[in-house]
Design a protein around this motif. Structure first.
Motif, short mmCIF file in Angstrom:
data_model
loop_
_atom_site.label_atom_id
_atom_site.label_comp_id
_atom_site.label_asym_id
_atom_site.label_seq_id
_atom_site.Cartn_x
_atom_site.Cartn_y
_atom_site.Cartn_z
N UNK A 52 -29.98 4.08 -44.23
CA UNK A 52 -29.85 4.03 -45.69
C UNK A 52 -30.41 2.72 -46.24
N UNK A 53 -30.27 1.65 -45.48
CA UNK A 53 -30.86 0.38 -45.88
C UNK A 53 -32.38 0.49 -45.94
N UNK A 54 -32.97 1.20 -44.97
CA UNK A 54 -34.42 1.43 -44.98
C UNK A 54 -34.83 2.23 -46.21
N UNK A 55 -34.08 3.28 -46.51
CA UNK A 55 -34.37 4.10 -47.68
C UNK A 55 -34.30 3.25 -48.95
N UNK A 56 -33.26 2.46 -49.06
CA UNK A 56 -33.07 1.61 -50.24
C UNK A 56 -34.25 0.65 -50.42
N UNK A 57 -34.64 -0.01 -49.35
CA UNK A 57 -35.74 -0.98 -49.42
C UNK A 57 -37.05 -0.28 -49.81
N UNK A 58 -37.31 0.87 -49.21
CA UNK A 58 -38.58 1.55 -49.44
C UNK A 58 -38.66 2.10 -50.86
N UNK A 86 -41.62 5.12 -70.06
CA UNK A 86 -40.27 4.71 -70.43
C UNK A 86 -39.22 5.53 -69.69
N UNK A 87 -39.44 6.85 -69.65
CA UNK A 87 -38.46 7.73 -69.00
C UNK A 87 -38.41 7.47 -67.49
N UNK A 88 -39.57 7.28 -66.87
CA UNK A 88 -39.59 7.03 -65.43
C UNK A 88 -38.91 5.71 -65.09
N UNK A 89 -39.13 4.69 -65.91
CA UNK A 89 -38.48 3.40 -65.66
C UNK A 89 -36.97 3.54 -65.70
N UNK A 90 -36.46 4.33 -66.65
CA UNK A 90 -35.01 4.55 -66.74
C UNK A 90 -34.52 5.35 -65.53
N UNK A 91 -35.28 6.35 -65.11
CA UNK A 91 -34.90 7.12 -63.92
C UNK A 91 -34.87 6.21 -62.69
N UNK A 92 -35.84 5.33 -62.58
CA UNK A 92 -35.86 4.39 -61.46
C UNK A 92 -34.61 3.50 -61.49
N UNK A 93 -34.24 3.04 -62.68
CA UNK A 93 -33.07 2.17 -62.81
C UNK A 93 -31.81 2.91 -62.35
N UNK A 94 -31.65 4.15 -62.81
CA UNK A 94 -30.47 4.92 -62.45
C UNK A 94 -30.44 5.20 -60.94
N UNK A 95 -31.60 5.51 -60.38
CA UNK A 95 -31.67 5.80 -58.94
C UNK A 95 -31.29 4.57 -58.11
N UNK A 96 -31.80 3.41 -58.50
CA UNK A 96 -31.50 2.22 -57.73
C UNK A 96 -30.03 1.83 -57.83
N UNK A 97 -29.42 2.07 -58.98
CA UNK A 97 -27.98 1.82 -59.11
C UNK A 97 -27.22 2.73 -58.14
N UNK A 98 -27.58 4.02 -58.14
CA UNK A 98 -26.90 4.97 -57.27
C UNK A 98 -27.13 4.65 -55.79
N UNK A 99 -28.37 4.30 -55.44
CA UNK A 99 -28.66 3.96 -54.06
C UNK A 99 -27.90 2.71 -53.62
N UNK A 100 -27.86 1.71 -54.50
CA UNK A 100 -27.13 0.48 -54.15
C UNK A 100 -25.64 0.76 -53.96
N UNK A 101 -25.06 1.55 -54.87
CA UNK A 101 -23.63 1.87 -54.75
C UNK A 101 -23.36 2.68 -53.48
N UNK A 102 -24.23 3.64 -53.18
CA UNK A 102 -24.05 4.45 -51.97
C UNK A 102 -24.20 3.59 -50.72
N UNK A 126 -19.61 13.04 -52.61
CA UNK A 126 -19.83 13.44 -54.01
C UNK A 126 -21.00 12.67 -54.61
N UNK A 127 -21.05 11.37 -54.35
CA UNK A 127 -22.16 10.55 -54.85
C UNK A 127 -23.49 11.00 -54.25
N UNK A 128 -23.48 11.33 -52.98
CA UNK A 128 -24.70 11.75 -52.31
C UNK A 128 -25.19 13.09 -52.85
N UNK A 129 -24.28 13.98 -53.21
CA UNK A 129 -24.67 15.26 -53.79
C UNK A 129 -25.37 15.03 -55.13
#
Length: 224
Positions: A52-58, A86-102, A126-129
């Motif tokens: 998961x650390x590899x996934x997060x970094x990549x 603009x939309x992609x940047x926000x999606x990236x932000x949300x994804x990185x928050x979720x990945x970091x929390x997971x 639940x978070x992973x789903x």
């Protein structure tokens, strides 16, 4: 016309987006592993944390290239793409928050035993789903809107320069983590094509260090 001056093709973009294949393969796989884990599976828990650390970094490396290079370049050429940027940047932000929390939740799960393990496991599952569903929708957005736009206005040389710049500005540790994970999801033909564009020192590092290290890291997750 010089070959590098031609517009990028679908195949060129597929090479840039090989990380998408790895994400589509491993995010669902990791979600499944989380649901099946037992607290006594120490090796699998540690391997899960390592992968998961590899996934997060990549993913962070990949998104940075899109936010700093690809999307601004496309908006400069096609102003209407600004909406997607603009939309992609926000999606990236949300994804990185979720990945970091997971990622943090997985580290906590590794150190948890007893009834608390089951509770932490259920929360993480639940978070992973949610992450699995969001990743698929995000990748679909990029492939539906970013890729066709690039194919109308970006040259191969521009994409090549962006890719090389993205690699150089990241740490050697991040590159060493990303390289074998992404290529592990590539077909043989894709791997050969990708490696043909890589400087020989990186090819040697991949063959004798990065790939073996990655395979050792994930072996507890792939062993029958």
């Amino acid at each position: 016309m010089n070959t590098k001056d031609r517009l990028v093709s679908q195949q060129d973009m597929d090479m840039f987006l090989l990380a998408h294949k790895a994400m589509r393969r491993d995010i669902p796989a990791l979600a499944g592993i989380v649901r099946s884990l037992r607290p006594d599976q120490t090796d699998r828990l540690r391997a899960l944390s390592g992968l998961f650390d590899v996934v997060y970094r990549t993913v962070r490396l990949h998104h940075t290239a899109e936010d700093r290079d690809i999307c601004p370049a496309l908006t400069a050429k096609v102003s209407a793409f600004a909406v997607h940027q603009t939309k992609l940047a926000e999606e990236h932000r949300q994804l990185m928050i979720s990945l970091r929390e997971s990622k943090e939740d997985i580290a906590r799960l590794v150190a948890t035993n007893g009834d608390a393990f089951t509770q932490e496991q259920a929360k993480l599952a639940s978070k992973m789903a949610w992450l699995e569903d969001y990743v698929e929708r995000h990748l679909g957005h990029e492939e539906r809107d970013m890729v066709p736009c690039a194919m109308t206005c970006m040259t191969y040389q521009e994409l090549y320069t962006i890719s090389r710049t993205a690699v150089r500005r990241n740490s050697k540790r991040d590159v060493a983590a990303a390289f074998p994970w992404v290529l592990s999801a590539a077909s043989d033909a894709e791997r050969r094509k990708f490696m043909a564009s890589v400087p020989w020192p990186a090819r040697l590092l991949y063959r004798f260090w990065w790939k073996p290290s990655y395979e050792r890291k994930v072996r507890p997750l792939t062993a029958a």
